[in-house]
Design an enzyme around this catalytic site. Structure first.
Site, PDB file in Angstrom:
ATOM      1  N   SER A 197      34.678  42.178  44.612  1.00 37.46           N
ATOM      2  CA  SER A 197      34.885  41.051  43.712  1.00 37.46           C
ATOM      3  C   SER A 197      34.914  39.732  44.475  1.00 37.46           C
ATOM      4  O   SER A 197      33.907  39.358  45.072  1.00 37.46           O
ATOM      5  CB  SER A 197      36.145  41.275  42.882  1.00 37.46           C
ATOM      6  OG  SER A 197      36.056  40.564  41.669  1.00 37.46           O
TER       7      SER A 197
ATOM      8  N   ASP B 215      31.023  46.823  33.982  1.00 34.41           N
ATOM      9  CA  ASP B 215      31.982  45.836  34.493  1.00 34.41           C
ATOM     10  C   ASP B 215      31.970  44.623  33.568  1.00 34.41           C
ATOM     11  O   ASP B 215      30.983  43.889  33.498  1.00 34.41           O
ATOM     12  CB  ASP B 215      31.597  45.429  35.920  1.00 34.41           C
ATOM     13  CG  ASP B 215      32.669  44.611  36.621  1.00 34.41           C
ATOM     14  OD1 ASP B 215      33.524  44.021  35.928  1.00 34.41           O
ATOM     15  OD2 ASP B 215      32.645  44.554  37.863  1.00 34.41           O
TER      16      ASP B 215
ATOM     17  N   HIS C 219      35.246  47.541  36.576  1.00 36.74           N
ATOM     18  CA  HIS C 219      35.488  46.808  37.823  1.00 36.74           C
ATOM     19  C   HIS C 219      36.253  47.708  38.798  1.00 36.74           C
ATOM     20  O   HIS C 219      37.453  47.540  39.022  1.00 36.74           O
ATOM     21  CB  HIS C 219      36.289  45.555  37.475  1.00 36.74           C
ATOM     22  CG  HIS C 219      36.207  44.460  38.483  1.00 36.74           C
ATOM     23  ND1 HIS C 219      35.029  43.833  38.827  1.00 36.74           N
ATOM     24  CD2 HIS C 219      37.171  43.856  39.222  1.00 36.74           C
ATOM     25  CE1 HIS C 219      35.271  42.882  39.712  1.00 36.74           C
ATOM     26  NE2 HIS C 219      36.565  42.890  39.982  1.00 36.74           N
TER      27      HIS C 219
END
Length: 651
Positions: free
Chosen positions: A198, A304, A335
């Site tokens: 991320s 995601d 995620h």
């Protein structure tokens, strides 16, 4: 010009491409001996642990001295004694003190001398005994670093780039945060690989896009490639706040007290209108992909809904055009880190990737299939190139059915209109569940049952011609696989995984830093429809993707909505659906008005990349599409959560 030949097949995801390149990677002619690899021959317990502060050359907090970022290092003691230089694996993160990393939200901890005692995740435990150094960088404005967080901008990227420069003898570092004693990196050969999930992976993307020398590979996991696309899509706001919220979320107390001016720049530079500004240009790594010299091993969850798949397509295409070596894993999760959905295969593959890219070991990973794709929970297949050879866009056209709002989808141009009214309380889950019913909030178009499997691979786009009843209107377009399946439950809090209580160990441990982590298993759901790909736009951006404006009620507008990349097989017997609607509750913010929109079907179409192109679609739909069975409610994964998302948190 392409720099290297391995992993350089280019197949654009954008459906505007008219032909696919036919290059493929060749398999070895004969079987190879067992691949060589680095072995855990060094002591982790006796590893050197130290901290340095690298000078970034910036003064983001305006205190009159250049900012220094904290760099915690774990490296083998044996190689240092022997005078052997080692490569570096680096994770640069804003989360080491505020929020934690990984499924168990681990933070850095320190001993009485201020040396790192525990690094989050398994990277140091596993790779330091194998002859690597692991480096954990606190981004400027976080944990023990000076400066300010600017959410993907110059300060964020320079925080990590300066460390790569220092590792290669081009920057200064010090043994303390404010002292004058210099620290040298004579223990490394400078060959650096960046990894992270991320925000961390986003920093890897951004640093690679500077073209910095010494960065040999990056492994971005669920990472952002353009920060505009994190907050907006084609003018439609994806969240109700901007980057200043994230900056405040991760700022250290010291930075929070000093960085008001940076915060205000984030507010001023990211107006909620959704217009493109210089702030977004600075944070668009795709446009700088031509500078990338590092290889890229990209990992992303196709479901995601935090860092969405929109961040994969343009970045992958841009890297391909630049001839960058590439590898990709696409999972069914949300995620989630691959350590938590395919642990054993992930550690083995990552080990071989770093051995190849940083140690130069010829273990054959560059000659293996480019893509691993999860077809069903824990069931994976490979693809020699991605998207595969023979993938071409087919133009699908919606048509009227026997009921209002329940139309057909095929290759022939439709006629007439369909009308829907934006209902901000409903989402893609609601629309898909009622795909065969004439509900007022959406227009749905469905093929008949397929006679053979049909594989979508890449990015789609939907061109919509619509007449709004109000000065503002948002559009959503989704592709749906209508049929029963067992999928990862990405709408659950675990986003497709369940965390167990038993642990497995991946590397060496110390009393302060265990290499043992909780196991996980797939969290599944039995569904009757699966949303395959999504896209959103503000109709006010019809004339420009970078700037919007008010609409004239009753006037017809045309806009092309980009749908995120995916790789999905619609099985024989299932149907493929296109839904056009307004606000996708939980995924975009509603417009100021509640518009009714009338679609001109003759001027509305979808460009969808199929393996085999339009021919494959025609063979899978040999009979004219029908509206489908009598209306029933089709179960799917629960609707997306509406809580504010943070790139990097595990849930």
């Amino acid at each position: 010009m392409p720099k290297r030949t391995r992993f350089t097949t280019w197949r654009p995801l954008a459906t505007a491409a008219t032909a696919a390149l036919m290059a493929t990677l060749l398999t070895p002619a004969t079987a190879q001996a067992a691949p060589r690899g680095s072995e855990p021959v060094h002591s982790y317990e006796n590893a050197i642990r130290e901290a340095v502060w690298v000078d970034t050359g910036l003064d983001g907090d305006r205190d009159g001295r250049t900012d220094r970022v904290a760099v915690d290092i774990v490296r083998p003691r044996e190689t240092a004694r022997q005078g052997r230089k080692v490569p570096v694996i680096m994770d640069a993160s804003p989360y080491y003190s505020c929020c934690g990393r990984g499924n168990e939200s681990q933070k850095k901890t320190y001993d009485a001398q201020g040396r790192v005692a525990r690094m989050p995740l398994f990277y140091d435990n596993y790779f330091v005994p194998r002859g690597y150094a692991f480096v954990g960088v606190d981004l400027a404005g976080t944990n023990r670093s000076d400066g300010c967080v600017d959410v993907g901008g110059r300060s964020d990227i320079q925080s990590a780039k300066a460390v790569v420069d220092w590792l290669n003898g081009r920057a200064k570092a010090y043994t303390t945060r404010t002292g004058t004693t210099r620290a040298e990196a004579g223990w490394t050969n400078g060959r650096t690989g960046m990894i992270g999930k991320s925000w961390d992976g986003t920093i890897a993307n951004g640093v690679a896009a500077t073209g910095v020398k010494g960065l040999k590979t990056i492994v971005p996991i669920s990472a952002i490639s353009s920060w505009y696309d994190y907050y907006f899509q084609q003018g439609a706001p994806l969240y109700d706040s901007g980057p200043e919220w994230l900056s405040d979320y991760v700022d250290s107390p010291d930075a929070r007290a000093k960085c008001g001016a940076v915060q205000q720049k984030l507010v001023d530079g990211a107006p909620r209108t959704g217009d493109w500004t210089p702030l977004w240009s600075e944070r668009d790594y795709v446009k700088a992909a031509r500078k990338v010299k590092a290889s890229v091993f990209l990992v992303h969850g196709m479901q995601d809904l935090n860092v969405r798949m929109k961040h994969v397509g343009p970045w992958w295409d841009a890297l391909a055009k630049n001839g960058v070596e590439r590898k990709i894993w696409l999972s069914q999760t949300g995620h989630v880190d691959p350590f938590d959905f395919r642990r054993g295969a992930w550690v083995e593959t990552l080990h071989r990737w770093f051995d190849h890219e940083l140690m130069g070991i010829d273990n054959g990973i560059d000659r293996e299939p480019m893509a691993d794709i999860e077809r069903a929970p824990d069931r994976w297949e490979t693809s020699r190139t991605w998207p595969p050879s023979g993938t071409r866009a087919a133009t699908l056209r919606p048509g009227r059915g026997t009921q209002a709002g329940v139309g057909t989808l095929g290759l022939h141009r439709g006629h007439g209109t369909e009308t829907f009214t934006d209902d901000p309380k409903l989402s893609e889950t609601d629309w898909a569940a009622r795909i065969d019913a004439p509900t007022p909030e959406k227009a749905g178009f469905v093929t008949g049952p397929l006679t053979r499997d049909l594989r979508l691979s890449g990015s789609s786009e939907v061109t919509v011609t619509a007449t709004p009843s109000t000065p503002t209107a948002h559009l959503s377009a989704v592709l749906v696989d209508v049929g029963p399946a067992t999928v990862r439950d990405y709408g659950d809090t675990g986003e497709g995984i369940t965390t167990l209580t038993n642990r497995t160990c991946w590397g060496a441990s110390t009393p302060a830093d265990s290499s043992c982590f909780k196991e996980t298993k797939a969290k599944t759901a039995d569904v009757e429809h699966t949303v395959v790909s999504r896209g959103w736009a503000d109709l006010g951006n019809h004339a420009s993707g970078h700037r919007g404006g008010p609409l004239t009620p009753g006037k017809r507008y045309t806009i092309t909505v980009d749908l995120a990349a995916t790789d999905h097989v619609v099985p024989a017997g299932h149907r493929l659906a296109l839904i056009v609607a307004g606000t996708d509750q939980g995924l975009i913010e509603p417009p100021a008005d509640k518009p009714t929109l009338t679609l001109d079907l003759a001027r509305t179409s979808a460009r969808v990349p199929f393996v085999g192109g339009a021919t494959a679609f025609a063979r899978a739909t040999p009979h004219a599409a029908s509206p489908g069975p009598d209306a029933t409610y089709l179960d799917g994964v629960r609707e997306p959560r509406t809580t504010h998302r943070v790139p990097g948190e595990t849930r």
